[in-house]
Design a protein around this motif. Structure first.
Motif, mmCIF file in Angstrom:
data_model
loop_
_atom_site.group_PDB
_atom_site.id
_atom_site.type_symbol
_atom_site.label_atom_id
_atom_site.label_comp_id
_atom_site.label_asym_id
_atom_site.label_seq_id
_atom_site.Cartn_x
_atom_site.Cartn_y
_atom_site.Cartn_z
ATOM 1 N N PHE A 237 49.369 77.436 4.511
ATOM 2 C CA PHE A 237 50.372 77.527 5.451
ATOM 3 C C PHE A 237 50.539 78.389 6.329
ATOM 4 O O PHE A 237 50.289 79.636 6.322
ATOM 5 C CB PHE A 237 51.648 77.768 4.507
ATOM 6 C CG PHE A 237 52.980 77.647 5.384
ATOM 7 C CD1 PHE A 237 53.498 76.370 6.009
ATOM 8 C CD2 PHE A 237 53.620 78.582 5.403
ATOM 9 C CE1 PHE A 237 54.435 76.195 6.684
ATOM 10 C CE2 PHE A 237 54.995 78.726 6.321
ATOM 11 C CZ PHE A 237 55.308 77.407 6.725
ATOM 12 N N MET A 238 50.700 77.926 7.668
ATOM 13 C CA MET A 238 50.738 78.959 8.891
ATOM 14 C C MET A 238 51.698 78.702 9.666
ATOM 15 O O MET A 238 52.313 77.765 9.758
ATOM 16 C CB MET A 238 49.367 78.650 9.764
ATOM 17 C CG MET A 238 47.996 79.045 9.272
ATOM 18 S SD MET A 238 46.857 79.452 10.481
ATOM 19 C CE MET A 238 46.624 77.826 11.368
ATOM 20 N N ILE A 239 52.293 79.887 10.236
ATOM 21 C CA ILE A 239 53.183 79.882 11.326
ATOM 22 C C ILE A 239 52.762 80.524 12.740
ATOM 23 O O ILE A 239 52.069 81.507 12.357
ATOM 24 C CB ILE A 239 54.338 80.978 11.007
ATOM 25 C CG1 ILE A 239 55.075 80.398 9.537
ATOM 26 C CG2 ILE A 239 55.438 81.013 12.018
ATOM 27 C CD1 ILE A 239 56.388 80.971 9.226
ATOM 28 N N ARG A 240 52.932 79.818 13.671
ATOM 29 C CA ARG A 240 52.241 80.194 14.733
ATOM 30 C C ARG A 240 53.143 80.198 15.927
ATOM 31 O O ARG A 240 54.208 79.444 16.203
ATOM 32 C CB ARG A 240 51.230 79.070 15.237
ATOM 33 C CG ARG A 240 50.312 79.404 16.455
ATOM 34 C CD ARG A 240 49.113 78.459 16.687
ATOM 35 N NE ARG A 240 49.444 76.919 16.993
ATOM 36 C CZ ARG A 240 49.207 76.318 15.884
ATOM 37 N NH1 ARG A 240 48.470 76.615 14.743
ATOM 38 N NH2 ARG A 240 49.519 74.789 16.138
ATOM 39 N N LEU A 241 53.058 81.560 16.731
ATOM 40 C CA LEU A 241 53.841 81.711 17.874
ATOM 41 C C LEU A 241 52.814 81.715 19.167
ATOM 42 O O LEU A 241 51.968 82.362 19.056
ATOM 43 C CB LEU A 241 54.489 83.027 17.796
ATOM 44 C CG LEU A 241 55.277 83.566 19.082
ATOM 45 C CD1 LEU A 241 56.519 82.610 19.086
ATOM 46 C CD2 LEU A 241 56.041 84.935 19.060
ATOM 47 N N SER A 242 53.353 80.708 19.983
ATOM 48 C CA SER A 242 52.535 80.654 21.154
ATOM 49 C C SER A 242 53.527 80.565 22.508
ATOM 50 O O SER A 242 54.533 80.211 22.560
ATOM 51 C CB SER A 242 51.886 78.897 21.155
ATOM 52 O OG SER A 242 51.343 79.234 19.947
ATOM 53 N N PHE B 145 45.029 84.444 12.992
ATOM 54 C CA PHE B 145 44.278 83.447 13.900
ATOM 55 C C PHE B 145 44.649 83.400 15.285
ATOM 56 O O PHE B 145 45.920 83.566 15.395
ATOM 57 C CB PHE B 145 44.307 82.056 13.105
ATOM 58 C CG PHE B 145 43.634 81.966 11.812
ATOM 59 C CD1 PHE B 145 42.457 81.488 11.474
ATOM 60 C CD2 PHE B 145 44.281 82.534 10.486
ATOM 61 C CE1 PHE B 145 41.726 81.299 10.383
ATOM 62 C CE2 PHE B 145 43.861 82.455 9.511
ATOM 63 C CZ PHE B 145 42.583 81.795 9.402
ATOM 64 N N PHE B 146 43.688 82.947 16.029
ATOM 65 C CA PHE B 146 44.159 82.456 17.541
ATOM 66 C C PHE B 146 43.848 81.116 17.546
ATOM 67 O O PHE B 146 42.954 80.612 16.866
ATOM 68 C CB PHE B 146 43.035 83.167 18.591
ATOM 69 C CG PHE B 146 43.127 82.875 19.900
ATOM 70 C CD1 PHE B 146 43.967 83.149 20.808
ATOM 71 C CD2 PHE B 146 42.358 81.808 20.294
ATOM 72 C CE1 PHE B 146 44.280 82.700 22.061
ATOM 73 C CE2 PHE B 146 42.245 81.054 21.705
ATOM 74 C CZ PHE B 146 43.460 81.617 22.377
ATOM 75 N N ASN B 147 44.809 80.555 18.344
ATOM 76 C CA ASN B 147 44.949 78.926 18.601
ATOM 77 C C ASN B 147 45.034 78.758 19.861
ATOM 78 O O ASN B 147 45.564 79.307 20.748
ATOM 79 C CB ASN B 147 46.072 78.369 17.438
ATOM 80 C CG ASN B 147 46.097 77.033 18.007
ATOM 81 O OD1 ASN B 147 46.859 76.505 18.611
ATOM 82 N ND2 ASN B 147 45.613 76.232 17.043
ATOM 83 N N PHE B 148 44.300 77.554 20.141
ATOM 84 C CA PHE B 148 44.365 77.115 21.724
ATOM 85 C C PHE B 148 44.478 75.443 21.258
ATOM 86 O O PHE B 148 43.738 74.936 20.514
ATOM 87 C CB PHE B 148 42.897 77.251 22.470
ATOM 88 C CG PHE B 148 43.316 76.645 23.904
ATOM 89 C CD1 PHE B 148 43.948 77.356 24.841
ATOM 90 C CD2 PHE B 148 42.501 75.543 24.154
ATOM 91 C CE1 PHE B 148 44.071 76.729 25.993
ATOM 92 C CE2 PHE B 148 42.632 74.861 25.434
ATOM 93 C CZ PHE B 148 43.333 75.464 26.409
ATOM 94 N N ASP B 149 45.464 74.828 22.026
ATOM 95 C CA ASP B 149 45.750 73.558 21.787
ATOM 96 C C ASP B 149 46.229 72.844 22.970
ATOM 97 O O ASP B 149 46.958 73.535 23.843
ATOM 98 C CB ASP B 149 46.852 73.370 20.628
ATOM 99 C CG ASP B 149 47.310 72.189 20.102
ATOM 100 O OD1 ASP B 149 46.524 71.576 19.293
ATOM 101 O OD2 ASP B 149 47.862 71.269 21.011
ATOM 102 N N VAL B 150 45.753 71.511 23.219
ATOM 103 C CA VAL B 150 46.157 70.643 24.399
ATOM 104 C C VAL B 150 46.573 69.187 23.734
ATOM 105 O O VAL B 150 45.825 68.486 22.856
ATOM 106 C CB VAL B 150 44.837 70.271 25.317
ATOM 107 C CG1 VAL B 150 45.410 69.382 26.453
ATOM 108 C CG2 VAL B 150 44.390 71.773 25.879
ATOM 109 N N GLY C 236 48.156 81.019 21.255
ATOM 110 C CA GLY C 236 48.950 81.777 20.629
ATOM 111 C C GLY C 236 48.494 82.376 19.388
ATOM 112 O O GLY C 236 47.283 82.150 18.952
ATOM 113 N N ILE C 237 49.121 83.136 18.590
ATOM 114 C CA ILE C 237 48.602 84.041 17.641
ATOM 115 C C ILE C 237 49.310 83.169 16.158
ATOM 116 O O ILE C 237 50.528 83.066 16.214
ATOM 117 C CB ILE C 237 49.021 85.386 17.660
ATOM 118 C CG1 ILE C 237 48.337 85.881 18.538
ATOM 119 C CG2 ILE C 237 48.399 86.055 16.134
ATOM 120 C CD1 ILE C 237 46.641 85.813 18.703
ATOM 121 N N ALA C 238 48.370 82.941 15.060
ATOM 122 C CA ALA C 238 49.177 82.544 13.883
ATOM 123 C C ALA C 238 48.869 83.235 12.761
ATOM 124 O O ALA C 238 47.720 84.254 12.684
ATOM 125 C CB ALA C 238 48.545 81.247 13.589
#
Length: 261
Positions: free
Chosen positions: A69-74, A217-222, A256-258
């Motif tokens: 389970f992850m929480i991400r702030l972007s 984790f680092f996340n990039f999303d489109v 953002g960072i998760a």
């Protein structure tokens, strides 16, 4: 006296005979020792099970998988496309007139749960404020219509290609629901009321997760959303009623960072 002299002579001769043996023993004895290598310092043992929040330890799980389970702030950029705009005034179409909505950047919160190693469900929560204007046709140049806040919760089902790897790309499909709130008409002398209906549509997305350190984790999303807006405006006397349909179809880009729990 003669006996004493003989005894002294014998003692001297004995000492002379023993001296080379003693000297030889003293000079050769050290060669029998072997030089042992110095022992390396023993590292201080860490308490068993201890791992800092910003450390990658032997117990740290690499990559993402079932049950995570992850929480991400972007930071998210919402870029409306404004395709296929149509405007009517008192039921009559205004040829050549279209709606233009501004881009916006806001923080975004995402919750994600991995149902299996490859499949996850995520929900994004953010709200962005956009300025709305009418352009071209009967309007001529640009006419400010007003502003609106948009709440677009989006649920996505994603397929992750490389579970349990630091670099894990994915693609997904989902649905977007849009509520327009805190809408205010521009002070242009023509409109005093501005409103819009609830709407929604499908969405597709692609992105990547990369494990930085520990459970971070680092996340990039489109995301590409396909959503139409139905809005209307009136003047203060309600003698002019303007209706607009606009295919917002926003492209949503986030980075953002998760943290994985």
């Amino acid at each position: 006296m003669k006996n004493i002299r003989k005894l002294a002579m014998s003692a001297a001769l004995g000492a002379t005979a023993l001296a080379p043996v003693a000297v030889h023993a003293q000079t050769t004895a050290p060669s029998t020792y072997v030089n042992a290598p110095l022992a390396k310092p023993v590292p201080v043992a860490q308490p068993k099970g201890h791992c800092g929040i910003f450390q990658t330890c032997s117990t740290t799980k690499i990559g993402l998988g079932k049950g995570d389970f992850m929480i991400r702030l972007s930071a998210v950029g919402v870029l409306p496309e404004d395709r296929d705009s149509r405007v009517w005034a008192n039921g009559a179409p205004l040829a050549g007139t279209r709606i233009k909505t501004t881009n916006q950047v806001m923080p975004e919160l995402t919750f994600e749960y991995f149902v299996t190693d490859n499949i996850s469900l995520d929900l994004i929560a953010t709200s962005t404020r956009h300025e709305v204007a009418a352009e071209g046709g009967a309007v001529g140049g640009k006419l400010d219509v007003g502003s609106a806040w948009v709440l677009p919760p989006t649920v996505t089902v994603a397929w992750h290609f490389r579970p349990h790897k630091r670099l894990n790309p994915y693609v997904g499909v989902g649905g977007t629901f849009m509520w327009f709130h805190n809408m205010s008409a521009a002070n242009n002398g023509l409109t005093s009321k501005l409103n819009s209906g609830f709407t929604g549509g499908p969405s597709i997305n692609a992105g990547v997760d990369y494990q930085l350190v520990g459970n971070w984790f680092f996340n990039f999303d489109v995301k590409q959303m396909f959503v139409r807006m139905h809005a209307w405006a009136e003047n203060s006397s309600e003698s002019v009623h303007v209706t607009a349909h606009d295919s917002l179809d926003p492209t949503v880009v986030s980075a953002g960072i998760a943290y994985r729990f």
